[in-house]
Design a protein around this motif. Structure first.
Motif, PDB file in Angstrom:
ATOM      1  N   SER A   1       0.721  -1.139   0.085  1.00  0.00           N
ATOM      2  CA  SER A   1      -0.076   0.049  -0.523  1.00  0.00           C
ATOM      3  C   SER A   1       0.962   1.127   0.230  1.00  0.00           C
ATOM      4  O   SER A   1       0.727   2.549  -0.412  1.00  0.00           O
ATOM      5  CB  SER A   1      -1.291  -0.152   0.990  1.00  0.00           C
ATOM      6  N   ASP A   2       2.092   1.294   0.032  1.00  0.00           N
ATOM      7  CA  ASP A   2       3.283   2.149   0.430  1.00  0.00           C
ATOM      8  C   ASP A   2       4.278   2.099  -0.683  1.00  0.00           C
ATOM      9  O   ASP A   2       5.332   2.847  -0.751  1.00  0.00           O
ATOM     10  CB  ASP A   2       3.358   2.307   1.740  1.00  0.00           C
ATOM     11  N   TRP A   3       3.584   1.837  -1.454  1.00  0.00           N
ATOM     12  CA  TRP A   3       4.610   1.496  -2.953  1.00  0.00           C
ATOM     13  C   TRP A   3       4.647   2.716  -3.143  1.00  0.00           C
ATOM     14  O   TRP A   3       6.239   3.616  -3.637  1.00  0.00           O
ATOM     15  CB  TRP A   3       3.574   0.845  -4.489  1.00  0.00           C
ATOM     16  N   ALA A   4       4.055   4.336  -3.503  1.00  0.00           N
ATOM     17  CA  ALA A   4       4.616   5.368  -3.887  1.00  0.00           C
ATOM     18  C   ALA A   4       6.058   5.476  -2.924  1.00  0.00           C
ATOM     19  O   ALA A   4       7.106   6.270  -3.242  1.00  0.00           O
ATOM     20  CB  ALA A   4       3.925   6.247  -3.613  1.00  0.00           C
ATOM     21  N   ASN A   5       6.309   5.832  -1.418  1.00  0.00           N
ATOM     22  CA  ASN A   5       7.331   5.631  -0.351  1.00  0.00           C
ATOM     23  C   ASN A   5       8.015   5.363  -0.875  1.00  0.00           C
ATOM     24  O   ASN A   5       8.952   5.444  -0.900  1.00  0.00           O
ATOM     25  CB  ASN A   5       6.275   5.639   0.597  1.00  0.00           C
ATOM     26  N   ARG A   6       8.114   4.009  -0.744  1.00  0.00           N
ATOM     27  CA  ARG A   6       9.521   3.021  -1.302  1.00  0.00           C
ATOM     28  C   ARG A   6       9.719   2.831  -2.256  1.00  0.00           C
ATOM     29  O   ARG A   6      10.930   2.628  -2.699  1.00  0.00           O
ATOM     30  CB  ARG A   6       8.352   1.282  -1.636  1.00  0.00           C
ATOM     31  N   MET A   7       9.198   3.746  -4.113  1.00  0.00           N
ATOM     32  CA  MET A   7       9.636   4.322  -4.709  1.00  0.00           C
ATOM     33  C   MET A   7      10.598   5.212  -4.593  1.00  0.00           C
ATOM     34  O   MET A   7      11.826   5.608  -4.824  1.00  0.00           O
ATOM     35  CB  MET A   7       8.848   4.636  -6.334  1.00  0.00           C
ATOM     36  N   ALA A   8       9.678   6.185  -3.632  1.00  0.00           N
ATOM     37  CA  ALA A   8      10.702   7.810  -3.534  1.00  0.00           C
ATOM     38  C   ALA A   8      11.947   7.302  -2.557  1.00  0.00           C
ATOM     39  O   ALA A   8      12.585   7.634  -2.289  1.00  0.00           O
ATOM     40  CB  ALA A   8       9.931   8.891  -2.524  1.00  0.00           C
ATOM     41  N   THR A   9      11.586   6.432  -1.213  1.00  0.00           N
ATOM     42  CA  THR A   9      12.837   6.363  -0.509  1.00  0.00           C
ATOM     43  C   THR A   9      13.803   4.836  -1.361  1.00  0.00           C
ATOM     44  O   THR A   9      14.961   5.371  -0.236  1.00  0.00           O
ATOM     45  CB  THR A   9      12.386   5.751   0.885  1.00  0.00           C
ATOM     46  N   GLY A  10      13.878   4.491  -2.197  1.00  0.00           N
ATOM     47  CA  GLY A  10      14.677   3.203  -2.727  1.00  0.00           C
ATOM     48  C   GLY A  10      14.838   1.725  -2.229  1.00  0.00           C
ATOM     49  O   GLY A  10      15.313   1.205  -2.061  1.00  0.00           O
ATOM     50  N   ASN A  11      12.968   1.410  -1.628  1.00  0.00           N
ATOM     51  CA  ASN A  11      12.802   0.004  -1.356  1.00  0.00           C
ATOM     52  C   ASN A  11      12.843  -0.505  -2.438  1.00  0.00           C
ATOM     53  O   ASN A  11      11.522  -0.910  -2.060  1.00  0.00           O
ATOM     54  CB  ASN A  11      11.877  -0.343  -0.133  1.00  0.00           C
ATOM     55  N   PHE A  12      13.654  -0.918  -3.472  1.00  0.00           N
ATOM     56  CA  PHE A  12      12.916  -1.794  -4.148  1.00  0.00           C
ATOM     57  C   PHE A  12      13.848  -2.316  -5.060  1.00  0.00           C
ATOM     58  O   PHE A  12      14.936  -2.025  -4.845  1.00  0.00           O
ATOM     59  CB  PHE A  12      12.598  -0.512  -5.596  1.00  0.00           C
ATOM     60  N   LEU A  13      14.135  -3.006  -6.025  1.00  0.00           N
ATOM     61  CA  LEU A  13      15.448  -4.077  -6.975  1.00  0.00           C
ATOM     62  C   LEU A  13      16.030  -2.808  -7.737  1.00  0.00           C
ATOM     63  O   LEU A  13      15.061  -2.861  -8.899  1.00  0.00           O
ATOM     64  CB  LEU A  13      14.926  -5.092  -7.911  1.00  0.00           C
ATOM     65  N   LYS A  14      17.234  -2.739  -7.568  1.00  0.00           N
ATOM     66  CA  LYS A  14      17.903  -1.765  -7.864  1.00  0.00           C
ATOM     67  C   LYS A  14      18.694  -2.168  -9.332  1.00  0.00           C
ATOM     68  O   LYS A  14      19.712  -1.929  -9.131  1.00  0.00           O
ATOM     69  CB  LYS A  14      18.273  -0.350  -7.234  1.00  0.00           C
ATOM     70  N   VAL A  15      17.756  -2.093 -10.271  1.00  0.00           N
ATOM     71  CA  VAL A  15      18.828  -2.817 -11.668  1.00  0.00           C
ATOM     72  C   VAL A  15      18.985  -1.768 -12.179  1.00  0.00           C
ATOM     73  O   VAL A  15      16.904  -0.564 -12.526  1.00  0.00           O
ATOM     74  CB  VAL A  15      18.579  -4.072 -11.931  1.00  0.00           C
ATOM     75  N   PRO A  16      19.176  -1.776 -13.814  1.00  0.00           N
ATOM     76  CA  PRO A  16      19.122  -0.398 -14.232  1.00  0.00           C
ATOM     77  C   PRO A  16      18.200  -0.952 -15.118  1.00  0.00           C
ATOM     78  O   PRO A  16      17.438  -2.038 -15.221  1.00  0.00           O
ATOM     79  CB  PRO A  16      20.353  -1.119 -15.754  1.00  0.00           C
ATOM     80  N   THR A  17      17.072   0.053 -15.624  1.00  0.00           N
ATOM     81  CA  THR A  17      15.923   0.205 -16.210  1.00  0.00           C
ATOM     82  C   THR A  17      15.870   1.184 -17.425  1.00  0.00           C
ATOM     83  O   THR A  17      16.380   2.325 -17.197  1.00  0.00           O
ATOM     84  CB  THR A  17      14.686   0.789 -15.162  1.00  0.00           C
ATOM     85  N   VAL A  18      14.779   0.735 -18.181  1.00  0.00           N
ATOM     86  CA  VAL A  18      14.755   1.143 -19.227  1.00  0.00           C
ATOM     87  C   VAL A  18      12.963   1.554 -19.194  1.00  0.00           C
ATOM     88  O   VAL A  18      11.956   0.591 -18.913  1.00  0.00           O
ATOM     89  CB  VAL A  18      14.877   0.796 -21.124  1.00  0.00           C
ATOM     90  N   VAL A  19      12.566   3.112 -19.586  1.00  0.00           N
ATOM     91  CA  VAL A  19      11.188   3.035 -19.296  1.00  0.00           C
ATOM     92  C   VAL A  19      10.500   3.714 -20.534  1.00  0.00           C
ATOM     93  O   VAL A  19      11.708   5.315 -20.115  1.00  0.00           O
ATOM     94  CB  VAL A  19      10.927   4.089 -17.611  1.00  0.00           C
ATOM     95  N   GLY A  20       9.845   3.476 -20.726  1.00  0.00           N
ATOM     96  CA  GLY A  20       9.362   4.322 -22.076  1.00  0.00           C
ATOM     97  C   GLY A  20       7.750   4.084 -21.774  1.00  0.00           C
ATOM     98  O   GLY A  20       7.347   3.695 -21.936  1.00  0.00           O
ATOM     99  N   THR A  21       6.967   5.566 -23.337  1.00  0.00           N
ATOM    100  CA  THR A  21       5.707   5.061 -23.550  1.00  0.00           C
ATOM    101  C   THR A  21       5.396   5.501 -25.002  1.00  0.00           C
ATOM    102  O   THR A  21       6.758   5.646 -25.657  1.00  0.00           O
ATOM    103  CB  THR A  21       4.750   6.315 -23.264  1.00  0.00           C
ATOM    104  N   ALA A  22       4.179   5.555 -25.121  1.00  0.00           N
ATOM    105  CA  ALA A  22       4.042   5.891 -26.965  1.00  0.00           C
ATOM    106  C   ALA A  22       3.702   7.114 -26.761  1.00  0.00           C
ATOM    107  O   ALA A  22       3.202   7.263 -25.639  1.00  0.00           O
ATOM    108  CB  ALA A  22       3.215   4.554 -27.283  1.00  0.00           C
ATOM    109  N   GLN A  23       3.440   7.915 -27.732  1.00  0.00           N
ATOM    110  CA  GLN A  23       3.290   9.396 -27.792  1.00  0.00           C
ATOM    111  C   GLN A  23       1.529   9.484 -27.720  1.00  0.00           C
ATOM    112  O   GLN A  23       1.626  10.415 -27.116  1.00  0.00           O
ATOM    113  CB  GLN A  23       3.846  10.263 -28.925  1.00  0.00           C
TER     114      GLN A  23
END
Length: 512
Positions: free
Chosen positions: A310-332
């Motif tokens: 439930s606190d996923w946003a806080n986990r993302m902000a504080t670095g509580n996740f798997l820190k591996v290189p990531t490509v993030v993309g979207t379509a226009q």
């Protein structure tokens, strides 16, 4: 100079060697593949897990005879609406499917044995809002991906979706066991690949995952569910992120669809053991048809604080996740096919301007701003990240004039299957070159995620610099150009205002 008999002997020897390499031993027994192309071996429909309805996956039983991996396994049961069926048509994914609850199988494309072995591995997670999707679609065939890139194996698989993937059953609420069964299937796939891929010529220490839409969301969830994981070395998130939980997940449990469905099939609407037993006794086809008849089109992921927190946003902000290189993309223009499809389903037309403006707002809300959140969270925590926006429009892929660079338009390009899924016109030379460029970029990342896309000229993501990679932009149809992500993300802090404006467009559309 070789004599003719010597050449014949050499040819026969090479054929024999290639044929022998198609049999691979796995933990559950041997599997026998086929030669998809001269440079590519394939194994289809390998069972990676078994699971009774609404239970966690477990390893299949050991087999005493070879498994002929020469055909896709059945797909998991699909839950679609007329709008999503239009989307599947636009996205070249409307093939007829054979479905079954016994659907947990995977597919492997690997280099022929005369090519380099001990390769990097990319595991594909399909999208579909966790309601539909399958690995046996032609658009996801990995043969061309492997044909065109050394040091690469592609794996695709099925995972459970809709009521079978996350039923939201009150009887299954637990503090220790998740009922996000589809997400558990994804973990089981990754574990199976880790333990078996060496036999297929893959390197178990170089496994990355990539996915589209719900598949990308699932990958992002994986990063939070298993922050100390040592198997996954990199991620490519295409048009999906953990931010999509705002739409695809429930705060705790959304049992309304479960009870409505149970009532519809004669199991009552009370959360009793008898209700659950009754639901277990109904056929899958009965449950799917009843859901459609009752206009139930979504079974949301469950925020269980086991896999989804439930606190996923806080986990993302504080670095509580798997820190591996990531490509993030979207379509226009992500939302074009859903806006057009919804218009066709409800009105038989797609009114200009209103639908375009609605699609642009939806694209920003459901995709761009989620990509911003997950990219910024990684950047702030020192994770090497790349970010792109897909902008290409190819006539053979975009079959309607009211579809721009839409959700899923990149899939035939990424897999190199555009020639198989588009019928008219034939692929152009720039389209072929662009697909090769994108495939090479994804393969470059898979080979060494830490170096990632530096080798193809992509700068790492910085929200305040020109590091947004624009794929297929008019300035470079067969490659990329750069822009500032800050301009793209400028409206994200005003999501509530955008949602209010979206409501006004919805009101106008409903009156047309």
């Amino acid at each position: 100079m070789h004599t003719v008999p010597a050449l014949v002997f050499a040819l026969l020897s090479s054929v024999s060697f290639a044929a022998g390499s198609l049999t691979v031993n796995t933990a559950q027994g041997s599997v026998v593949g086929t030669q998809a192309l001269p440079r590519v071996r394939q194994w289809l429909g390998i069972p990676f897990a078994t699971a009774a309805r609404w239970t966690a996956p477990s390893l299949p039983a050991t087999r005493t005879s070879p498994f002929n991996a020469n055909a896709y396994g059945p797909s998991c049961h699909q839950l679609t609406t007329l709008t999503t069926e239009y989307y599947l048509e636009f996205a070249h994914q409307d093939e007829p499917l054979t479905v079954s609850e016994n659907c947990l199988s995977l597919n492997i494309w690997a280099p022929s044995t005369f090519r380099p072995q001990n390769t990097a591995v990319l595991i594909w997670i399909y999208g579909g809002g966790f309601q539909f999707g399958a690995s046996d679609l032609e658009v996801y065939n990995g043969r061309n991906f492997v044909r065109d890139n050394d040091d690469l194996i592609i794996v695709t698989f099925n995972y459970r979706i809709n009521m079978f993937g996350q039923p939201n059953a009150p009887q299954l609420v637990s503090t220790t066991n998740s009922q996000n069964f589809g997400l558990l299937d994804i973990k089981a796939t990754i574990d199976w690949v880790k333990n078996n891929i060496a036999g297929f010529g893959g390197d178990p220490n170089r496994i990355s995952i990539f996915g589209h839409s719900a598949g990308a969301t699932a990958a992002d969830i994986y990063a939070q569910a298993y922050p100390t994981d040592t198997t996954v070395k990199g991620m490519i998130l295409q048009s999906g992120s953990i931010g999509a939980l705002n739409d695809l997940g429930s705060p705790t449990l959304d049992s309304a669809p479960w009870h409505t469905l149970a009532q519809a099939v004669g199991c009552g609407n009370s959360a009793t053991p008898a209700q659950f037993t009754c639901m277990q006794g109904k056929s899958a086809a009965t449950l799917i048809q009843a859901a459609r008849d009752a206009n139930i089109n979504t079974f949301k992921l469950v925020t269980d604080n086991i896999i989804i927190h439930s606190d996923w946003a806080n986990r993302m902000a504080t670095g509580n996740f798997l820190k591996v290189p990531t490509v993030v993309g979207t379509a226009q223009h992500e939302a074009d096919p859903f806006t057009v499809g919804d218009s066709l389903a409800t009105r038989g037309n797609a009114p200009p301007f209103i639908t375009t403006a609605r699609a642009d707002i939806l694209s920003q809300l459901i995709s761009t701003c989620g990509a911003f959140t997950t990219s910024k969270g990684r950047y702030d925590n020192g994770v090497t990240t790349w970010r792109y926006q897909y902008q290409a429009v190819w006539p053979g892929i975009n079959t309607r004039q009211d579809l721009r660079a839409f959700h899923g338009a990149e899939l035939p390009i990424v897999f190199g299957t555009f020639a198989s899924v588009q019928t008219n016109p034939e692929p152009t030379v720039p389209e072929v070159a662009f697909s090769l460029y994108v495939k090479n970029a994804w393969a470059e990342f898979a080979r060494n995620p830490s170096a990632g896309l530096t080798g193809v000229g992509w700068p790492t993501y910085n929200p305040s610099a020109d590091t947004l990679v624009q794929l297929g932009n008019v300035e470079n149809l067969t490659g990329h150009s750069l822009a500032s992500p800050s301009l793209l993300d400028a409206t994200c802090p005003h999501a509530s205002t955008l949602r209010a404006i979206l409501g006004q467009y919805n009101t106008i559309l409903s009156s047309i």
